[in-house]
Write an enzyme that holds these catalytic residues in place. Structure first.
Site, PDB file in Angstrom:
ATOM      1  N   LYS A 159      13.127  -3.073 -10.222  1.00  0.00           N
ATOM      2  CA  LYS A 159      12.427  -4.357 -10.250  1.00  0.00           C
ATOM      3  C   LYS A 159      12.391  -4.875 -11.683  1.00  0.00           C
ATOM      4  O   LYS A 159      12.132  -4.088 -12.624  1.00  0.00           O
ATOM      5  CB  LYS A 159      11.001  -4.173  -9.692  1.00  0.00           C
ATOM      6  CG  LYS A 159      10.204  -5.469  -9.580  1.00  0.00           C
ATOM      7  CD  LYS A 159       8.826  -5.233  -8.936  1.00  0.00           C
ATOM      8  CE  LYS A 159       8.044  -6.527  -8.754  1.00  0.00           C
ATOM      9  NZ  LYS A 159       6.736  -6.338  -8.110  1.00  0.00           N
ATOM     10  N   SER A 199       5.508  -9.418  -4.060  1.00  0.00           N
ATOM     11  CA  SER A 199       6.403  -9.899  -5.083  1.00  0.00           C
ATOM     12  C   SER A 199       7.698  -9.080  -5.212  1.00  0.00           C
ATOM     13  O   SER A 199       8.650  -9.567  -5.806  1.00  0.00           O
ATOM     14  CB  SER A 199       5.697  -9.894  -6.440  1.00  0.00           C
ATOM     15  OG  SER A 199       5.381  -8.575  -6.845  1.00  0.00           O
ATOM     16  N   SER A 201       2.215  -5.922  -3.191  1.00  0.00           N
ATOM     17  CA  SER A 201       3.628  -6.267  -3.423  1.00  0.00           C
ATOM     18  C   SER A 201       4.649  -5.181  -3.148  1.00  0.00           C
ATOM     19  O   SER A 201       5.839  -5.440  -3.242  1.00  0.00           O
ATOM     20  CB  SER A 201       3.806  -6.739  -4.857  1.00  0.00           C
ATOM     21  OG  SER A 201       3.355  -8.058  -4.957  1.00  0.00           O
TER      22      SER A 201
HETATM   23  N1  GLN Z   1       0.545 -11.389  -3.473  1.00  0.00           N
HETATM   24  C1  GLN Z   1      -0.423 -10.912  -4.409  1.00  0.00           C
HETATM   25  C2  GLN Z   1      -0.518 -11.860  -5.573  1.00  0.00           C
HETATM   26  O1  GLN Z   1       0.181 -12.838  -5.579  1.00  0.00           O
HETATM   27  C3  GLN Z   1      -0.096  -9.526  -4.852  1.00  0.00           C
HETATM   28  C4  GLN Z   1       1.028  -9.463  -5.793  1.00  0.00           C
HETATM   29  C5  GLN Z   1       1.333  -8.076  -6.251  1.00  0.00           C
HETATM   30  O2  GLN Z   1       0.930  -7.095  -5.627  1.00  0.00           O
HETATM   31  N2  GLN Z   1       2.021  -8.016  -7.356  1.00  0.00           N
HETATM   32  O3  GLN Z   1      -1.276 -11.649  -6.474  1.00  0.00           O
END
Ligand code: GLN
Length: 493
Positions: free
Chosen positions: A78, A159, A183
């Site tokens: 990532k 994400s 995410s």
């Molecule tokens: N969807 C959540 C956010 O936008 C979690 C994102 C994540 O876990 N990095 O904050």
């Protein structure tokens, strides 16, 4: 022999050790697939030269019966993980051209154990999002499609959308991901892959671009439970460079797979039954409960009444931390700087205005607001108090049960653009996952079935802090019972 790139990580690992295949062959097989799957937009950058170099070095070790547990296994990383000498952008324009001179501790652990880097994976900008649509490099497309023949492009979730899509499309043996509010688990659920968010402190955060430091955790997305266990074992471990990394031994998670679940107590929290949730998710959850019962577990109805505050608390704490963490991007120290400015203040302002995307700006503004002198007590402090209560609620629950079983996400993969107009609707994707980040406990998503459109759905297991072993036992039992073997059709070439 099956195509090398179709092998599971564990299978490939064993074939490499047995010298049935070489790492260079495996690496070339994946690089070829990545080239063909460009339309998925899963990778931000490919590093073929580096990959081949690492593969050759692995082959030399394997030839002498040496090497680590992942020797020669090609992986996707990532783009939130800093990689020495390889551009790291967090999918943000503001990090354009940033090439770290250091390696994140987690990726360093993977290379120490013999992993081969194929490239950097797409993601939501600074990991803010649930659909990979906030990336400066464009959205990722989910390899899965609805079986209605409509060819609608779906999101892989976010994400870690690039990580999930690349594993689902078999563009790498496994991938690293990160989970601040879901995410790892939400995209795993939307792509039929396994995602593990370990306990806060299990993996080092050093060298991972910070989003919300008290919530961020590294973890793997993999093709099955065994592969995720192998990945986590290599990724995890104490790191003196991260003061929140915990100094406790990392068990052999793979050894936990297949152990009996007899007598384990599985909690089923009634608050995770949401109005308007698709009936199929409800049914799958019930099926999961039955599978655990069949495996010898005792099912216990539990109540986690503070669940309803988890999203509001998360969307105060996470932006607050993000607004401070992202203050460092000022056009001086990293990446992008605006071309046209009058003085230092306008340089800062323009760099940030041009370098950050809409969602990141929204979070910085919310975070700055909730931390401002006049509102600190009303929002940030109160959110921290509720966060502690959520932790206490889980602690009480884990006095009664060993694992908690819930759905991973409130929906299957949705169409690109379907939820991006309304941030609040997007935030709802994390309703089942954010609680684990707030409490610091481990959580994982296992693919458990398909909905009527032929899209994967996941079930989530939550465990006590640092009890990933029991979680892996439970995950393996779910995987065995679900027998999920569906794959997306390879429409992308
Ligand atoms: N969807 C959540 C956010 O936008 C979690 C994102 C994540 O876990 N990095 O904050």
């Amino acid at each position: 022999m099956t195509n090398i790139a179709d092998m599971k990580l564990a299978e490939l690992r064993d074939a490499l050790k047995a010298k049935k295949v070489s790492s260079l062959e495996a690496t070339d097989a994946y690089l070829g697939r990545i080239e063909k799957a460009k339309s998925l937009n899963a990778f931000i950058i490919n590093t073929p030269e580096k990959a081949r170099e690492m593969a050759k070095a692995s082959d030399q070790k394997l030839g002498k019966d040496e090497g680590g547990p992942l020797e020669g296994v090609p992986l996707g990383i990532k783009d939130l993980y800093c990689t020495e000498g390889v551009q790291t952008t967090a999918a943000s324009h503001i990090l354009n051209g940033f090439t770290p001179r250091y390696e994140s501790s987690v990726t360093a652990n993977l290379w120490r154990d013999g992993g081969v880097m194929l490239g950097k994976l797409n993601m939501d900008e600074f990991a803010m999002g649930s659909s990979n649509e906030t990336s400066f490099y464009g959205n990722v497309i989910n390899p899965w499609r609805r079986n209605d023949g409509g060819n609608t492009d779906l999101t892989p979730g976010g994400s870690s959308g690039g990580s999930a899509a690349s594993v689902a499309a078999k563009l790498c043996a496994a991938a690293t991901a990160t989970d601040t509010g879901g995410s790892i688990r939400q995209p795993a659920s939307l792509t039929g892959t396994v995602g593990v968010k370990p306990t806060y402190g299990r993996c080092s955060r050093w060298g991972i671009v910070a989003f919300a430091s008290s919530l961020d955790q590294a973890g793997p997305i993999a093709q099955d439970v065994r592969d995720s266990a192998i990945m986590l074992k290599s990724m995890a471990g104490h790191d003196p460079k991260d003061s929140t990394s915990i100094d406790c031994p990392v068990p052999d998670y793979e050894a936990a797979l297949g152990q009996s679940l007899k007598g384990l107590k599985i909690g089923v929290p009634k608050e995770y039954r949401l109005d308007g949730m698709p009936g199929e998710i409800e049914t799958l959850w019930q099926q999961g409960i039955n599978w655990m019962k069949d495996a010898g577990c005792e099912i216990v109805d539990i109540s986690l009444p503070l669940t309803k505050y988890a999203l509001p608390v998360y969307y105060i704490v996470a932006p607050a931390e993000a607004s401070s963490n992202l203050a460092r991007y000022d056009g001086v120290k990293y990446g992008y700087r605006t071309q046209d400015y009058d003085d230092i203040t306008s340089m800062y302002e323009k760099t940030r205005a041009e370098g950050f995307g809409e969602e990141v700006k929204r979070r910085v503004l919310i975070g700055t607001y909730v931390l401002s002198a006049g509102y600190y007590d009303a929002y940030y402090l109160r959110a921290q108090k509720v966060r502690k209560k959520i932790f206490d609620e889980f602690t009480d629950a884990f006095n009664k049960v060993d694992l908690i079983l819930t759905p991973s996400a409130p929906s299957a993969a949705f169409a690109l653009g379907e939820k991006s107009a309304d941030p609040l609707e997007m935030y709802l994707n994390d309703v089942f996952t954010v609680t684990a980040n707030l409490a610091g406990i481990p959580g994982a998503s296992v693919p458990a079935g398909l909905d009527k459109q032929g899209l994967p759905l996941g079930l989530q297991l939550l465990a006590r802090p640092f009890d990933e072993e029991t979680m892996f036992k439970g995950m393996y039992a779910l995987e065995q019972a679900a027998g999920f073997t569906a794959r997306p059709n390879e429409w992308w070439g």
